[in-house]
Design a protein around this motif. Structure first.
Motif, PDB file in Angstrom:
ATOM      1  N   ALA A  60      -5.312   8.555  -0.277  1.00  0.00           N
ATOM      2  CA  ALA A  60      -5.982   9.533  -1.160  1.00  0.00           C
ATOM      3  C   ALA A  60      -5.612   9.371  -2.633  1.00  0.00           C
ATOM      4  N   PRO A  61      -4.347   9.077  -2.993  1.00  0.00           N
ATOM      5  CA  PRO A  61      -4.003   8.963  -4.413  1.00  0.00           C
ATOM      6  C   PRO A  61      -4.522   7.696  -5.103  1.00  0.00           C
ATOM      7  N   LEU A  62      -5.053   6.757  -4.348  1.00  0.00           N
ATOM      8  CA  LEU A  62      -5.492   5.492  -4.928  1.00  0.00           C
ATOM      9  C   LEU A  62      -6.703   5.684  -5.835  1.00  0.00           C
ATOM     10  N   ALA A  63      -6.776   4.873  -6.881  1.00  0.00           N
ATOM     11  CA  ALA A  63      -7.948   4.868  -7.752  1.00  0.00           C
ATOM     12  C   ALA A  63      -9.141   4.269  -7.018  1.00  0.00           C
ATOM     13  N   ALA A  64      -8.883   3.309  -6.129  1.00  0.00           N
ATOM     14  CA  ALA A  64      -9.940   2.682  -5.333  1.00  0.00           C
ATOM     15  C   ALA A  64      -9.341   2.174  -4.032  1.00  0.00           C
ATOM     16  N   GLU A  85      -7.696  -4.652   3.570  1.00  0.00           N
ATOM     17  CA  GLU A  85      -7.876  -3.467   2.744  1.00  0.00           C
ATOM     18  C   GLU A  85      -7.454  -3.787   1.321  1.00  0.00           C
ATOM     19  N   GLN A  86      -8.264  -3.354   0.375  1.00  0.00           N
ATOM     20  CA  GLN A  86      -7.926  -3.489  -1.047  1.00  0.00           C
ATOM     21  C   GLN A  86      -7.443  -2.122  -1.526  1.00  0.00           C
ATOM     22  N   TRP A  87      -6.220  -2.065  -2.021  1.00  0.00           N
ATOM     23  CA  TRP A  87      -5.637  -0.847  -2.576  1.00  0.00           C
ATOM     24  C   TRP A  87      -5.513  -1.039  -4.085  1.00  0.00           C
ATOM     25  N   ARG A  88      -5.992  -0.064  -4.864  1.00  0.00           N
ATOM     26  CA  ARG A  88      -5.843  -0.085  -6.329  1.00  0.00           C
ATOM     27  C   ARG A  88      -5.291   1.267  -6.768  1.00  0.00           C
ATOM     28  N   PRO A  90      -3.928   4.053  -9.702  1.00  0.00           N
ATOM     29  CA  PRO A  90      -4.347   4.468 -11.048  1.00  0.00           C
ATOM     30  C   PRO A  90      -3.559   3.787 -12.165  1.00  0.00           C
ATOM     31  N   THR A  91      -2.371   3.298 -11.852  1.00  0.00           N
ATOM     32  CA  THR A  91      -1.518   2.647 -12.843  1.00  0.00           C
ATOM     33  C   THR A  91      -1.847   1.159 -13.022  1.00  0.00           C
ATOM     34  N   GLY A  92      -2.861   0.645 -12.286  1.00  0.00           N
ATOM     35  CA  GLY A  92      -3.323  -0.719 -12.472  1.00  0.00           C
ATOM     36  C   GLY A  92      -2.901  -1.713 -11.405  1.00  0.00           C
ATOM     37  N   GLU A  93      -1.893  -1.416 -10.621  1.00  0.00           N
ATOM     38  CA  GLU A  93      -1.471  -2.342  -9.561  1.00  0.00           C
ATOM     39  C   GLU A  93      -2.549  -2.402  -8.474  1.00  0.00           C
ATOM     40  N   SER A  94      -2.577  -3.552  -7.775  1.00  0.00           N
ATOM     41  CA  SER A  94      -3.502  -3.681  -6.647  1.00  0.00           C
ATOM     42  C   SER A  94      -2.892  -4.598  -5.598  1.00  0.00           C
ATOM     43  N   ALA A  95      -3.375  -4.428  -4.380  1.00  0.00           N
ATOM     44  CA  ALA A  95      -2.910  -5.260  -3.269  1.00  0.00           C
ATOM     45  C   ALA A  95      -4.074  -5.471  -2.308  1.00  0.00           C
ATOM     46  N   LEU A  96      -4.207  -6.689  -1.812  1.00  0.00           N
ATOM     47  CA  LEU A  96      -5.148  -7.001  -0.745  1.00  0.00           C
ATOM     48  C   LEU A  96      -4.297  -7.211   0.506  1.00  0.00           C
ATOM     49  N   LEU A  97      -4.453  -6.324   1.468  1.00  0.00           N
ATOM     50  CA  LEU A  97      -3.578  -6.307   2.637  1.00  0.00           C
ATOM     51  C   LEU A  97      -4.321  -6.736   3.895  1.00  0.00           C
ATOM     52  N   PRO A  98      -3.876  -7.820   4.545  1.00  0.00           N
ATOM     53  CA  PRO A  98      -4.471  -8.174   5.833  1.00  0.00           C
ATOM     54  C   PRO A  98      -3.954  -7.242   6.924  1.00  0.00           C
ATOM     55  N   PHE A  99      -4.831  -6.861   7.829  1.00  0.00           N
ATOM     56  CA  PHE A  99      -4.514  -5.953   8.932  1.00  0.00           C
ATOM     57  C   PHE A  99      -5.060  -6.509  10.235  1.00  0.00           C
ATOM     58  N   VAL A 100      -4.405  -6.154  11.320  1.00  0.00           N
ATOM     59  CA  VAL A 100      -5.007  -6.188  12.647  1.00  0.00           C
ATOM     60  C   VAL A 100      -4.808  -4.787  13.196  1.00  0.00           C
ATOM     61  N   SER A 101      -5.904  -4.179  13.597  1.00  0.00           N
ATOM     62  CA  SER A 101      -5.869  -2.835  14.155  1.00  0.00           C
ATOM     63  C   SER A 101      -6.311  -2.904  15.606  1.00  0.00           C
ATOM     64  N   VAL A 102      -5.606  -2.189  16.453  1.00  0.00           N
ATOM     65  CA  VAL A 102      -5.917  -2.150  17.876  1.00  0.00           C
ATOM     66  C   VAL A 102      -6.296  -0.718  18.211  1.00  0.00           C
ATOM     67  N   HIS A 103      -7.429  -0.560  18.875  1.00  0.00           N
ATOM     68  CA  HIS A 103      -7.946   0.763  19.216  1.00  0.00           C
ATOM     69  C   HIS A 103      -8.241   0.823  20.704  1.00  0.00           C
ATOM     70  N   ARG A 104      -7.950   1.938  21.312  1.00  0.00           N
ATOM     71  CA  ARG A 104      -8.402   2.202  22.683  1.00  0.00           C
ATOM     72  C   ARG A 104      -9.483   3.270  22.562  1.00  0.00           C
ATOM     73  N   VAL A 105     -10.628   3.030  23.194  1.00  0.00           N
ATOM     74  CA  VAL A 105     -11.773   3.929  23.080  1.00  0.00           C
ATOM     75  C   VAL A 105     -12.159   4.418  24.471  1.00  0.00           C
ATOM     76  N   SER A 106     -12.350   5.734  24.581  1.00  0.00           N
ATOM     77  CA  SER A 106     -12.769   6.351  25.842  1.00  0.00           C
ATOM     78  C   SER A 106     -13.849   7.381  25.533  1.00  0.00           C
ATOM     79  N   ASP A 107     -14.973   7.281  26.216  1.00  0.00           N
ATOM     80  CA  ASP A 107     -16.089   8.220  26.022  1.00  0.00           C
ATOM     81  C   ASP A 107     -16.488   8.362  24.560  1.00  0.00           C
ATOM     82  N   GLY A 108     -16.514   7.254  23.850  1.00  0.00           N
ATOM     83  CA  GLY A 108     -16.969   7.247  22.466  1.00  0.00           C
ATOM     84  C   GLY A 108     -15.970   7.763  21.447  1.00  0.00           C
ATOM     85  N   LYS A 109     -14.724   8.008  21.855  1.00  0.00           N
ATOM     86  CA  LYS A 109     -13.683   8.511  20.948  1.00  0.00           C
ATOM     87  C   LYS A 109     -12.462   7.591  21.009  1.00  0.00           C
ATOM     88  N   ILE A 110     -11.837   7.408  19.871  1.00  0.00           N
ATOM     89  CA  ILE A 110     -10.624   6.592  19.810  1.00  0.00           C
ATOM     90  C   ILE A 110      -9.463   7.445  20.291  1.00  0.00           C
TER      91      ILE A 110
END
Length: 149
Positions: A60-64, A85-88, A90-110
């Protein structure tokens, strides 16, 4: 009929990329567990409202913030999603972060969401106050998922 697991996961990530917290919650089961794997199961979040509280601390605090789609594979219940994910700040720093996310889904909900990422890559690009801001945040969302994930 619930959406297929891949559509559910893609919808979750589109909502997060938009920082649409209300829409994001619609993809989560009432007892969904969210775990940042580098932080560990003792600091997980459980349930849509607490998961959003947890996510907002960093995003939430990120500029972008933007999620860039990547490879998604599924066995019909479990969905693995390689993305970045690209995090930017407000003070100008930025990071491009590689992720692997694992989700279990049941009846259309994670029901389970685990993020694998390099915390060092984020810490190396974040403003000096980032960890201090995190440490001073509302931690009412903390759920110990040890033994559940």
């Amino acid at each position: 009929m619930p959406a297929d697991p891949e559509t559910t996961v893609a919808g979750l990530w589109a909502a997060l990329s938009d920082r649409d917290w209300d829409r994001l919650q619609t993809f989560l089961a009432p007892d969904c567990i969210y775990l940042d794997v580098p932080v560990g199961p003792a600091a997980a979040a459980r349930g849509p409202e607490d998961i959003v509280k947890r996510l907002k601390i960093g995003i939430a605090p990120l500029a972008a913030y933007e999620n860039f789609p990547g490879l998604m594979v599924s066995n019909g219940v479990d969905v693995m999603y390689e993305h970045s994910e690209q995090w930017r700040w407000p003070t100008g720093e930025s990071a491009l972060l590689p992720f692997v996310s694992v989700h279990r889904v049941s009846d259309g909900k994670i029901t389970l969401w685990k993020d694998y990422w390099d915390m060092g890559a984020l810490a190396n690009h974040a403003p000096p106050s980032w960890l201090e801001d995190f440490a001073n945040a509302d931690m009412s969302w903390v759920f110990d998922a040890t033994g559940l994930v």
